[in-house]
Design a protein around this motif. Structure first.
Motif, mmCIF file in Angstrom:
data_model
loop_
_atom_site.group_PDB
_atom_site.id
_atom_site.type_symbol
_atom_site.label_atom_id
_atom_site.label_comp_id
_atom_site.label_asym_id
_atom_site.label_seq_id
_atom_site.Cartn_x
_atom_site.Cartn_y
_atom_site.Cartn_z
ATOM 1 N N PRO A 56 -34.665 41.098 37.074
ATOM 2 C CA PRO A 56 -35.253 40.195 36.081
ATOM 3 C C PRO A 56 -34.339 39.903 34.900
ATOM 4 C CG PRO A 56 -36.099 42.403 35.751
ATOM 5 C CD PRO A 56 -35.176 42.478 36.943
ATOM 6 N N GLY A 57 -33.055 40.321 34.968
ATOM 7 C CA GLY A 57 -32.134 40.115 33.860
ATOM 8 C C GLY A 57 -32.086 38.689 33.337
ATOM 9 N N PRO A 58 -32.071 37.656 34.203
ATOM 10 C CA PRO A 58 -32.026 36.281 33.693
ATOM 11 C C PRO A 58 -33.187 35.927 32.767
ATOM 12 C CG PRO A 58 -31.424 36.307 35.996
ATOM 13 C CD PRO A 58 -31.878 37.699 35.661
ATOM 14 N N PHE A 59 -34.339 36.566 32.947
ATOM 15 C CA PHE A 59 -35.473 36.274 32.074
ATOM 16 C C PHE A 59 -35.223 36.795 30.656
ATOM 17 C CE2 PHE A 59 -38.189 36.671 36.157
ATOM 18 C CZ PHE A 59 -37.785 35.413 36.567
ATOM 19 N N TYR A 60 -34.518 37.927 30.554
ATOM 20 C CA TYR A 60 -34.153 38.417 29.226
ATOM 21 C C TYR A 60 -33.163 37.462 28.558
ATOM 22 C CZ TYR A 60 -36.375 42.918 30.256
ATOM 23 O OH TYR A 60 -37.280 43.903 30.552
ATOM 24 N N VAL A 61 -32.231 36.923 29.341
ATOM 25 C CA VAL A 61 -31.291 35.941 28.799
ATOM 26 C C VAL A 61 -32.047 34.710 28.301
ATOM 27 C CG1 VAL A 61 -29.368 34.396 29.353
ATOM 28 C CG2 VAL A 61 -29.374 36.738 30.216
ATOM 29 N N ALA A 62 -33.047 34.274 29.063
ATOM 30 C CA ALA A 62 -33.864 33.132 28.624
ATOM 31 C C ALA A 62 -34.531 33.441 27.287
ATOM 32 C CB ALA A 62 -34.912 32.810 29.683
ATOM 33 N N GLY A 63 -35.027 34.658 27.131
ATOM 34 C CA GLY A 63 -35.627 35.041 25.857
ATOM 35 C C GLY A 63 -34.628 35.004 24.718
ATOM 36 N N LEU A 64 -33.391 35.454 24.971
ATOM 37 C CA LEU A 64 -32.350 35.420 23.948
ATOM 38 C C LEU A 64 -32.004 33.986 23.552
ATOM 39 C CD1 LEU A 64 -29.945 38.235 25.215
ATOM 40 C CD2 LEU A 64 -31.440 38.305 23.206
ATOM 41 N N LEU A 65 -31.997 33.086 24.520
ATOM 42 C CA LEU A 65 -31.716 31.676 24.222
ATOM 43 C C LEU A 65 -32.819 31.070 23.353
ATOM 44 C CD1 LEU A 65 -30.365 30.615 27.722
ATOM 45 C CD2 LEU A 65 -29.065 30.564 25.588
ATOM 46 N N VAL A 66 -34.066 31.434 23.635
ATOM 47 C CA VAL A 66 -35.171 30.974 22.793
ATOM 48 C C VAL A 66 -35.035 31.558 21.390
ATOM 49 C CG1 VAL A 66 -37.673 31.021 22.449
ATOM 50 C CG2 VAL A 66 -36.741 30.614 24.725
ATOM 51 N N ALA A 67 -34.646 32.837 21.309
ATOM 52 C CA ALA A 67 -34.443 33.459 19.999
ATOM 53 C C ALA A 67 -33.359 32.723 19.206
ATOM 54 C CB ALA A 67 -34.060 34.926 20.177
ATOM 55 N N ALA A 68 -32.295 32.301 19.903
ATOM 56 C CA ALA A 68 -31.238 31.544 19.226
ATOM 57 C C ALA A 68 -31.772 30.209 18.712
ATOM 58 C CB ALA A 68 -30.072 31.313 20.187
ATOM 59 N N ALA A 69 -32.623 29.552 19.504
ATOM 60 C CA ALA A 69 -33.217 28.286 19.077
ATOM 61 C C ALA A 69 -34.110 28.485 17.858
ATOM 62 C CB ALA A 69 -34.010 27.668 20.225
ATOM 63 N N LEU A 70 -34.931 29.535 17.869
ATOM 64 C CA LEU A 70 -35.808 29.793 16.732
ATOM 65 C C LEU A 70 -34.995 30.123 15.489
ATOM 66 C CD1 LEU A 70 -38.642 31.882 18.430
ATOM 67 C CD2 LEU A 70 -38.771 29.533 17.603
ATOM 68 N N SER A 71 -33.911 30.856 15.647
ATOM 69 C CA SER A 71 -33.057 31.180 14.506
ATOM 70 C C SER A 71 -32.450 29.913 13.910
ATOM 71 C CB SER A 71 -31.946 32.141 14.931
ATOM 72 O OG SER A 71 -32.485 33.360 15.395
ATOM 73 N N ALA A 72 -31.973 29.026 14.792
ATOM 74 C CA ALA A 72 -31.391 27.768 14.312
ATOM 75 C C ALA A 72 -32.441 26.901 13.629
ATOM 76 C CB ALA A 72 -30.760 27.012 15.483
ATOM 77 N N ALA A 73 -33.678 26.983 14.103
ATOM 78 C CA ALA A 73 -34.743 26.169 13.516
ATOM 79 C C ALA A 73 -35.176 26.695 12.159
ATOM 80 C CB ALA A 73 -35.952 26.144 14.463
ATOM 81 N N VAL A 74 -35.084 28.010 11.950
ATOM 82 C CA VAL A 74 -35.586 28.625 10.717
ATOM 83 C C VAL A 74 -34.503 28.762 9.661
ATOM 84 C CG1 VAL A 74 -36.547 30.731 9.714
ATOM 85 C CG2 VAL A 74 -37.439 29.862 11.880
ATOM 86 N N VAL A 75 -33.296 29.183 10.063
ATOM 87 C CA VAL A 75 -32.256 29.501 9.091
ATOM 88 C C VAL A 75 -31.789 28.267 8.343
ATOM 89 C CG1 VAL A 75 -29.885 30.310 8.830
ATOM 90 C CG2 VAL A 75 -31.481 31.551 10.296
ATOM 91 N N ARG A 76 -31.620 27.152 9.030
ATOM 92 C CA ARG A 76 -31.085 25.964 8.366
ATOM 93 C C ARG A 76 -31.998 25.451 7.253
ATOM 94 N NH1 ARG A 76 -26.810 22.856 9.470
ATOM 95 N NH2 ARG A 76 -26.739 20.858 8.418
ATOM 96 N N PRO A 77 -33.321 25.323 7.486
ATOM 97 C CA PRO A 77 -34.173 24.889 6.379
ATOM 98 C C PRO A 77 -34.118 25.849 5.184
ATOM 99 C CG PRO A 77 -35.323 24.619 8.434
ATOM 100 C CD PRO A 77 -34.072 25.391 8.730
#
Length: 386
Positions: A359-380
């Motif tokens: 199931p390793g790829p699913f953890y990678v998918a979670g990390l990619l979502v975390a990166a998206a959320l970070s980009a969405a929150v940090v910039r504002p």
């Protein structure tokens, strides 16, 4: 929504089926053409690269031409590439047809997104995009399994012929249903200069929307690509359950696109605020539940819905942010989507290790979502600090 949108969605269905159907055709195709399955996998890579690189190039070439003429040319080129692929006995020729098909697909989707946005009312671009992208989601539910069945019964060439034939009613519909699209902008006024449209890529708002769309779609396709090995591996189920899992993900994605179509124009913030954190929790939850079919299948449906609700909304935001680039907006959105679709599986594959069905790829998918959320929150937060 105007009828022509549904005709464009039919072509997107054919193209989406072609993009994903090779997963079920590679063994028979490789044996028929005398190459290894690994070598045959280059067909998928060629299509992905052509899609990612082709959208801006094809959209630039289509500038100043009739939107109807460009769409018709792309769909006919796509059909012709599949007809040639269906009759060739040469693997290099087949590889070349996949590149041509990918370029036609990228060009069609880039122009179709721009055309759909132009045909819809100003506050309903999300609805128009949902209709268009429903062709892709239905392809995952019906087109890909259908192609696998055709390949099993009549050989891989029959699936290529089926895709080519699906393009013909779409081509007729484009000719009959888009008689008044004068330019690729959908307006009678001249489009801005290409340099001016490309200069829109310097705008932080557009770049941020494209980055978020690419990250979320990378998570989606990174997880989806390695769903089948988990079903037959940790879940301990037979191969007949793989189409069930894929169909559930596709059904969820259709539901998600439909929801995005309703809310992406008026309430994108709340939709992303709900779907983003749920995706951050959902992908790791799927990894943890990989060995429990009772939890695996409901989560697959839910993640399909959340992924396409968030991804569809973000692609819509790209179109809004690229309002100053009327002929290239669809290309920007297509490039963001396919950048994610190309890089996501590559990143997810690094987590496979020796356990091919892990199931390793699913953890990678979670990390990619975390990166998206970070980009969405940090910039504002930074913007408020300044």
């Amino acid at each position: 929504m105007p009828l022509p949108l549904y005709l464009l969605a039919l072509a997107v269905f054919a193209m989406g089926t072609s993009e994903f159907m090779l997963a079920g055709l590679l063994p028979g195709l490789a044996a028929d053409l005398g190459v290894s399955v690994g070598a045959a996998g280059a067909l998928t890579a060629a299509f992905a690269v052509g899609m990612a690189a082709g959208a801006p190039l094809m959209a630039a070439l289509a500038r100043g031409r009739s939107g109807r003429g460009s769409l018709l040319g792309f769909v006919l080129a796509f059909a012709a590439a599949h007809a040639v692929g269906a009759v060739t006995t040469s693997f290099p020729v087949l590889l070349a047809t996949r590149v041509v098909a990918a370029l036609a697909d990228a060009g069609f989707l880039a122009v179709a997104l721009t055309t759909a946005a132009a045909m819809a009312p100003a506050d309903r671009k999300g609805r128009a995009l949902a209709v268009l992208l429903s062709g892709t989601t239905i392809a995952t539910v019906a087109g890909v399994p259908g192609g696998a069945v055709l390949g099993a019964l009549f050989g891989w060439r029959s699936a290529f012929w089926a895709v080519a034939l699906l393009c013909l009613p779409a081509a007729v519909g484009i000719v009959k249903g888009l008689p008044h699209v004068a330019t690729s902008t959908g307006k009678d006024t001249p489009a801005p200069a290409l340099r001016a449209e490309l200069a829109e890529l310097r705008r932080p708002g557009l770049l941020r929307a494209m980055l978020l769309a690419a990250l979320v779609n990378a998570a989606t396709f990174g997880g989806f690509t390695f769903l089948a090995p988990v079903v037959t591996g940790p879940a301990g189920l037979g191969e007949l359950w793989v189409p069930v899992a894929l169909a559930l993900f596709g059904a969820g994605s259709f539901a998600g696109v439909t929801v995005a179509g309703r809310l992406a124009d008026r309430r994108p913030g709340p939709l992303l605020a709900v779907s983003g954190p749920l995706l951050l929790l959902g992908w790791p939850a799927l990894a943890v539940s990989a060995g429990e079919p009772g939890a695996l299948f409901p989560l697959v449906f839910l993640l399909g819905a959340l992924s396409f609700a968030a991804g569809g909304t973000l692609i819509t935001r790209v179109l809004y942010e690229a309002a100053g680039a009327p002929t290239m907006a669809g290309a920007f959105a297509t490039a963001a989507l396919n950048a994610g679709a190309t890089t996501g599986p590559l990143l997810a594959a690094t987590a496979l290790g020796a356990e091919a069905g892990g199931p390793g790829p699913f953890y990678v998918a979670g990390l990619l979502v975390a990166a998206a959320l970070s980009a969405a929150v940090v910039r504002p937060l930074r913007a408020r600090g300044r």
